[in-house]
Design a protein around this motif. Sequence first.
Motif, short mmCIF file in Angstrom:
data_model
loop_
_atom_site.label_atom_id
_atom_site.label_comp_id
_atom_site.label_asym_id
_atom_site.label_seq_id
_atom_site.Cartn_x
_atom_site.Cartn_y
_atom_site.Cartn_z
N GLU A 149 2.76 -5.64 9.10
CA GLU A 149 1.67 -6.06 8.21
C GLU A 149 0.91 -4.88 7.63
O GLU A 149 0.22 -5.00 6.61
CB GLU A 149 0.73 -6.96 9.00
N GLU A 150 1.04 -3.72 8.29
CA GLU A 150 0.30 -2.54 7.85
C GLU A 150 0.60 -2.15 6.40
O GLU A 150 -0.22 -1.53 5.73
CB GLU A 150 0.64 -1.32 8.72
N VAL A 175 -11.21 -4.10 13.80
CA VAL A 175 -11.19 -5.31 14.65
C VAL A 175 -9.74 -5.66 14.99
O VAL A 175 -9.39 -5.92 16.14
CB VAL A 175 -11.89 -6.49 13.92
N SER A 176 -8.91 -5.66 13.95
CA SER A 176 -7.50 -6.02 14.14
C SER A 176 -6.80 -5.06 15.11
O SER A 176 -6.03 -5.47 15.98
CB SER A 176 -6.80 -6.03 12.78
N LEU A 234 0.90 -4.04 3.84
CA LEU A 234 0.29 -4.91 2.82
C LEU A 234 -1.10 -4.42 2.41
O LEU A 234 -1.81 -3.79 3.20
CB LEU A 234 0.18 -6.34 3.35
N THR A 235 -1.49 -4.76 1.17
CA THR A 235 -2.82 -4.36 0.69
C THR A 235 -3.90 -5.33 1.15
O THR A 235 -5.09 -5.06 0.98
CB THR A 235 -2.85 -4.29 -0.85
N ALA A 236 -3.49 -6.47 1.66
CA ALA A 236 -4.46 -7.44 2.19
C ALA A 236 -3.85 -8.12 3.41
O ALA A 236 -2.62 -8.26 3.49
CB ALA A 236 -4.81 -8.47 1.13
N PRO A 237 -4.67 -8.54 4.37
CA PRO A 237 -4.11 -9.17 5.57
C PRO A 237 -3.36 -10.46 5.22
O PRO A 237 -3.64 -11.10 4.21
CB PRO A 237 -5.34 -9.51 6.41
N TRP A 271 -17.38 -7.24 6.75
CA TRP A 271 -16.28 -7.79 7.55
C TRP A 271 -14.94 -7.23 7.08
O TRP A 271 -14.10 -6.82 7.88
CB TRP A 271 -16.33 -9.31 7.48
N VAL A 289 -8.03 -5.80 18.63
CA VAL A 289 -7.58 -7.08 19.21
C VAL A 289 -6.08 -7.10 19.43
O VAL A 289 -5.60 -7.53 20.48
CB VAL A 289 -8.02 -8.26 18.30
N ARG A 290 -5.31 -6.65 18.45
CA ARG A 290 -3.85 -6.80 18.62
C ARG A 290 -3.07 -5.53 18.33
O ARG A 290 -1.84 -5.55 18.20
CB ARG A 290 -3.31 -7.95 17.77
N PHE A 293 -3.75 -14.03 13.50
CA PHE A 293 -5.09 -13.47 13.69
C PHE A 293 -5.71 -13.02 12.37
O PHE A 293 -6.92 -13.11 12.18
CB PHE A 293 -5.01 -12.29 14.67
N PHE A 328 -8.05 -8.74 -1.15
CA PHE A 328 -8.94 -9.44 -0.22
C PHE A 328 -10.35 -9.52 -0.79
O PHE A 328 -10.93 -10.61 -0.89
CB PHE A 328 -8.97 -8.72 1.14
N PHE A 346 -12.64 -4.91 9.36
CA PHE A 346 -11.55 -5.72 9.92
C PHE A 346 -10.34 -4.89 10.39
O PHE A 346 -9.75 -5.23 11.43
CB PHE A 346 -11.11 -6.81 8.94
N THR A 376 -2.79 -3.70 15.71
CA THR A 376 -2.25 -3.49 14.36
C THR A 376 -3.39 -3.18 13.41
O THR A 376 -4.31 -3.99 13.24
CB THR A 376 -1.53 -4.77 13.86
N LYS A 377 -3.32 -2.00 12.79
CA LYS A 377 -4.39 -1.62 11.86
C LYS A 377 -4.00 -2.08 10.46
O LYS A 377 -3.31 -1.37 9.75
CB LYS A 377 -4.62 -0.11 11.90
N VAL A 378 -4.44 -3.27 10.10
CA VAL A 378 -4.06 -3.79 8.78
C VAL A 378 -4.90 -3.12 7.69
O VAL A 378 -5.94 -2.54 7.97
CB VAL A 378 -4.28 -5.33 8.69
N THR A 379 -4.41 -3.21 6.46
CA THR A 379 -5.18 -2.70 5.33
C THR A 379 -5.92 -3.87 4.69
O THR A 379 -5.34 -4.93 4.49
CB THR A 379 -4.25 -2.07 4.29
N VAL A 380 -7.18 -3.66 4.43
CA VAL A 380 -7.93 -4.69 3.71
C VAL A 380 -8.35 -4.08 2.38
O VAL A 380 -9.28 -3.28 2.31
CB VAL A 380 -9.15 -5.17 4.52
N GLY A 381 -7.63 -4.44 1.34
CA GLY A 381 -7.84 -3.80 0.04
C GLY A 381 -8.35 -4.76 -1.01
O GLY A 381 -8.89 -5.83 -0.72
N TRP A 429 -9.96 -13.77 6.42
CA TRP A 429 -10.22 -14.57 5.22
C TRP A 429 -11.27 -15.64 5.47
O TRP A 429 -12.07 -15.96 4.60
CB TRP A 429 -8.93 -15.24 4.75
N MET A 485 0.84 -1.19 0.00
CA MET A 485 0.00 0.00 0.00
C MET A 485 0.88 1.25 0.00
O MET A 485 1.85 1.32 0.77
CB MET A 485 -0.83 -0.03 1.30
#
Lengths: 167, 660
Positions: free
Chosen positions: A93-94, B374-375, A96-99, B367, B378-379, A104, B389, B371, B381-386, A109, A43
């Motif tokens: 992990e931030e 949620v992420s 990346l464009t997808a988890p 979701w 919970v932990r 966790f 996914f 997410f 870490t603010k992940v990207t869901v692009g 997915w 990203m």
Amino acid sequence: MKSKIFIGLLLIAFVFQASFFQVQAKEFDYKSKEFEAAASQFMCTCGCGQDHFECDPKTCNLTIGFKEDIVEMMNKGWDKDKIREYYVNIYGEEILTAPEKSGFSLVAWIMPFAALGIAGVAIFFIVRKWVKKKGTDEQTSDNEIDKDEVEEEILSSMIEEERKKYL
Amino acid sequence: MYLFANATIYVGLALAIYSLLIITLGISTKNQKLINSGKGGVIGIMVCASMAMLSLFYLLATSQFQYEYVTDYTSSELPVIYKLTALWAGNSGSLLLWTFFLVLYTVMIAFSRKMRGNPMVPYISAILLGNIVFFFLILGFVAKPFVLLDQVPIEGHGLNPMLQNPGMIIHPVTLYLGYVGLAIPFAFAMAALLLKNVDDFWIKMTRRWTIIAWLFLSLGNIFGGQWAYVELGWGGYWAWDPVENASFMPWLTATAFLHSVMIQERKNMLKIWNISLIITSYALTLFGTFLVRSGVLTSVHAFANSNLGLYFLIFMGVMVIGALYVLMSRYNLLKRSAGEFNSYISKESSFLINNLLLVGAAFGVFWGTVFPLVSEAVRGTKVTVGMPFFNTVQAPILLSMMFVMAVCPLLAWQRSSLKNLKKNFFIPAILAVAAMALMVVLGIQKAWAVIGFGVIVLLFITHFLEFYRGVKARRKMTNEKVYLSLYRLMTKNRRRYGGYIVHIGIAFIAMGIIGSQNYDVQTMKTVNLGDSIELKDYRINYERLDQKREGINDIVYAEMTVFKNGKRIGTIQPEKVFYGNWDQPSSEVGLITTLKEDLYVVLSDWEDDGKATFIVKINPMITWLWIGSFMIVIGSLFAVWNGKYQNITPRYTGVRKEVS
């Protein structure tokens, strides 16, 4: 004779040297499928909301360096997974464009399909209950079963024709 | 002007509160005079909302920079059309537009001829007035559209160049009409429950309003996609951005409702489920607004971060809890007279699977959208869901949906016997498999593409058969000519055949998506003046690089001649626009569109000697996406159009002695 061999060797060296420089100077295609596979994993953080494959270098300075680094890694023979691992180790992990499909983040997915599966099973049992409830008390004949909407359409056409005659 | 404009908001708020209270009182005391007074109040609110809109339009058009909103979103050299459309460029303006549409819909219901004398009207009006009060409160105290600045600036900040596109004139308007429109079925549902009368009238009216809202939501998404395609310069049309997701989720649940309500009509079943879908769709529109205006998620569409989202979240919570309370309190009423299924394989069952997949897809989108939160919770870490996914999760669900769509028309209501299945599916299945084999032979070998196109072929065949069998049946009895028979068949069954047109439209869209996602090719090349770029069958000659000035904007453009298989097919002029009052330049793409594919050229960079870098893309089948979108609109309009036949609203069968 010796001088001819020498000149010949020099010529060969010159030709190879030229082709070597040509490879170096050859422009890298930032829109190739190989580059897409590697760069679209990350990203861009300039706020464009796009990944590093899509982000326009003209409007984003950040992506220029990032793209060059990826090309460098690709030239070293790194595949997209190794490049991914490298950046995740640095930025987490931030970037990346997808988890990730582990830890966790795997929940991201799995959850939609798990929910679909559970809901699917629930629907099956509900339909089974409804069908059982209906039971065999209504002895629908095959003819009745096969009576479909097209036949209903014929019937409605007939009614319409009759209506036209008498009304 | 300042006083007048602000008065429209506060008087509107006062009238909304008055109308809500007086109608509620009228309902509880069964006093028609009070109800009529409340209805009069609704007209007053309409006048206020209209005046507020006109005031803001006037201030924007005349560049009254003493107003904060005008300064923030316009500049004096902006074309008038974009000065006016700046009304929905910012938080408060767009909420004013939202309020205006909500009031407009409320007036349409309160004074509808069809609803005259109907005791549902006061209930529906009260529920919508509750929404209107909330929006006026926001406009009056949180996001004020008419705020004066301490110092009058000479010039405004200008409108984001991305929003200076014809697509942006209409995209937000249609989207808001869709969003707001979903409040109407919600109000109908609540009114029906409160009156303990969930009859055919309720279904008919709710379905009609849902189709209208659905149509506008579809249009909003389509215009948004079209805008992204031509304006953002990345060659895509859907990025699974949180804000796009916010409008896609209610679209999915509303689609589910439009199908499951047919089971309620036929079998008097799924009442609780249908009302739940209506509540969910409505709640999702508020949730979407929360996402856009709270800043909790990163989005290119989002408005400036504010605490507005929190208010929407609270309002959504109150409305959903209230709705669930009403639903639960009428549980026995809804549970009563539930029917049964005759068989596992029937049209009813396919509608259930359809609902499972549509709601499952909506959940998948939801979701993925939440997410990151949620992420983080919970932990940490603010992940990207692009895109990767959403494409991975949604592709199998939506492809299954297409399959159900293909199969459903040929399934019989009640029960499909084996004989029936064989008769209906043997030929379509054989033809679809043959088409898939042909595709493989012709070089389409990606598994997803072959399966996807195979399902689409099946859908076309089954839908063609529906039309064919219908016409054949009519002609057998009436001896009409084919076209007349087709016309009468369709106009006599508007909803059914309108729905089929929408299905075919969806299939075209799916063709566009599958084609463009799987078989696009692109390259990025730096070339000298006079050189050419070659990609597949195309040769693009780079002939000129120049600069021009339009108003305060500088435009750098390239002139290119395009050849396909050696034959000249036209010229394109990709541009880079540098705005006088905006840091980021934007791209105007060079585009040649055919039914087969789009040639999409972006001017990326250049040097003083004329050397320039271009991104050249070939996007297959994009046009089908727009054709499909057009068919969706046609099909929806066809379905809701008041025809001569079979579109009579069933008589209201509920309580009569109530106020109306």
